[in-house]
Design a protein around this motif. Sequence first.
Motif, PDB file in Angstrom:
ATOM      1  N   ALA A  44      67.079  22.373  56.822  1.00  0.00           N
ATOM      2  CA  ALA A  44      67.250  21.979  55.418  1.00  0.00           C
ATOM      3  C   ALA A  44      68.696  21.626  55.080  1.00  0.00           C
ATOM      4  O   ALA A  44      69.633  22.086  55.729  1.00  0.00           O
ATOM      5  N   LEU A  45      68.830  20.824  54.009  1.00  0.00           N
ATOM      6  CA  LEU A  45      70.149  20.461  53.481  1.00  0.00           C
ATOM      7  C   LEU A  45      70.628  21.457  52.424  1.00  0.00           C
ATOM      8  O   LEU A  45      71.819  21.646  52.237  1.00  0.00           O
ATOM      9  N   GLY A  46      69.694  22.042  51.706  1.00  0.00           N
ATOM     10  CA  GLY A  46      70.041  22.957  50.616  1.00  0.00           C
ATOM     11  C   GLY A  46      68.780  23.603  50.066  1.00  0.00           C
ATOM     12  O   GLY A  46      67.670  23.329  50.520  1.00  0.00           O
ATOM     13  N   ALA A  47      68.964  24.459  49.078  1.00  0.00           N
ATOM     14  CA  ALA A  47      67.834  25.174  48.461  1.00  0.00           C
ATOM     15  C   ALA A  47      67.064  24.245  47.529  1.00  0.00           C
ATOM     16  O   ALA A  47      67.667  23.435  46.824  1.00  0.00           O
ATOM     17  N   ASN A  48      65.738  24.404  47.529  1.00  0.00           N
ATOM     18  CA  ASN A  48      64.943  23.608  46.593  1.00  0.00           C
ATOM     19  C   ASN A  48      65.132  24.150  45.172  1.00  0.00           C
ATOM     20  O   ASN A  48      65.243  25.349  44.964  1.00  0.00           O
ATOM     21  N   ALA A  74      52.166  26.497  44.812  1.00  0.00           N
ATOM     22  CA  ALA A  74      53.435  25.815  44.581  1.00  0.00           C
ATOM     23  C   ALA A  74      54.589  26.682  45.055  1.00  0.00           C
ATOM     24  O   ALA A  74      54.531  27.915  45.007  1.00  0.00           O
ATOM     25  N   LEU A  75      55.629  26.036  45.540  1.00  0.00           N
ATOM     26  CA  LEU A  75      56.834  26.764  45.911  1.00  0.00           C
ATOM     27  C   LEU A  75      57.527  27.256  44.644  1.00  0.00           C
ATOM     28  O   LEU A  75      57.270  26.749  43.544  1.00  0.00           O
ATOM     29  N   VAL A  76      58.387  28.227  44.785  1.00  0.00           N
ATOM     30  CA  VAL A  76      59.271  28.627  43.695  1.00  0.00           C
ATOM     31  C   VAL A  76      60.674  28.168  44.075  1.00  0.00           C
ATOM     32  O   VAL A  76      60.963  27.945  45.261  1.00  0.00           O
ATOM     33  N   ALA A  77      61.523  27.992  43.089  1.00  0.00           N
ATOM     34  CA  ALA A  77      62.898  27.585  43.374  1.00  0.00           C
ATOM     35  C   ALA A  77      63.513  28.584  44.342  1.00  0.00           C
ATOM     36  O   ALA A  77      63.411  29.787  44.161  1.00  0.00           O
ATOM     37  N   GLY A  78      64.099  28.072  45.420  1.00  0.00           N
ATOM     38  CA  GLY A  78      64.720  28.937  46.425  1.00  0.00           C
ATOM     39  C   GLY A  78      63.809  29.336  47.565  1.00  0.00           C
ATOM     40  O   GLY A  78      64.229  30.077  48.450  1.00  0.00           O
ATOM     41  N   ASP A  79      62.545  28.878  47.587  1.00  0.00           N
ATOM     42  CA  ASP A  79      61.682  29.143  48.748  1.00  0.00           C
ATOM     43  C   ASP A  79      62.273  28.488  49.999  1.00  0.00           C
ATOM     44  O   ASP A  79      62.132  28.997  51.108  1.00  0.00           O
ATOM     45  N   ILE A  80      62.901  27.334  49.804  1.00  0.00           N
ATOM     46  CA  ILE A  80      63.735  26.765  50.864  1.00  0.00           C
ATOM     47  C   ILE A  80      65.116  27.359  50.575  1.00  0.00           C
ATOM     48  O   ILE A  80      65.749  27.035  49.571  1.00  0.00           O
TER      49      ILE A  80
END
Length: 182
Positions: A44-48, A74-80
């Motif tokens: 990854a490049l950064g957090a979603n 759905a993902l939550v912010a920061g799952d990546i």
Amino acid sequence: MNPNLLSKRVPFTAEAEGTADAITAKFYPRIKSLVSGMVLNVRALGANSTTTPTFTPRDGLLAPLVIVKGFDEALVAGDIIGDSHWLQLQYDSVLNKWTLLNPASSFYGAGPAGPTGATGATGAAGPTGSTGATGPAGPTGSTGATGPAGPTGATGATGATGATGPAGAATPAGKIFYMMGA
């Protein structure tokens, strides 16, 4: 051998391009079509920051698809998590989405509370401690007030007056003189 079958067995790995919420990557050999169950690894490049980030393994040739977790959640912010998080993405042809196999938060949600564990046994009482030292004596109290004066004693009786001897004559010691009526 069909190259898409190979992609099911050998994980492809690539560095992410695009943005943290619109991820693209270039794989070699190139991914020509999506096969259900194929797994791709992307750094990854950064957090979603959105709940619907997208991914395509071939920008411009394969449409970007939404990334979900678990069973189409759905993902939550920061799952990546962020820069350098290795994403394991599996294509699901039934959902026509990418499933993130290693999200930062659980994809099962909060389940019911488990049973309460048994209470442990109470340990033996410890030894009684020793008595501490006696403290210093306190200050002496003040002296009480003087009581009232007692009653005055009775006056003693007056003794009898001794006889007077003849005028001018000394009375010899131990002698008593009687006077006869005048």
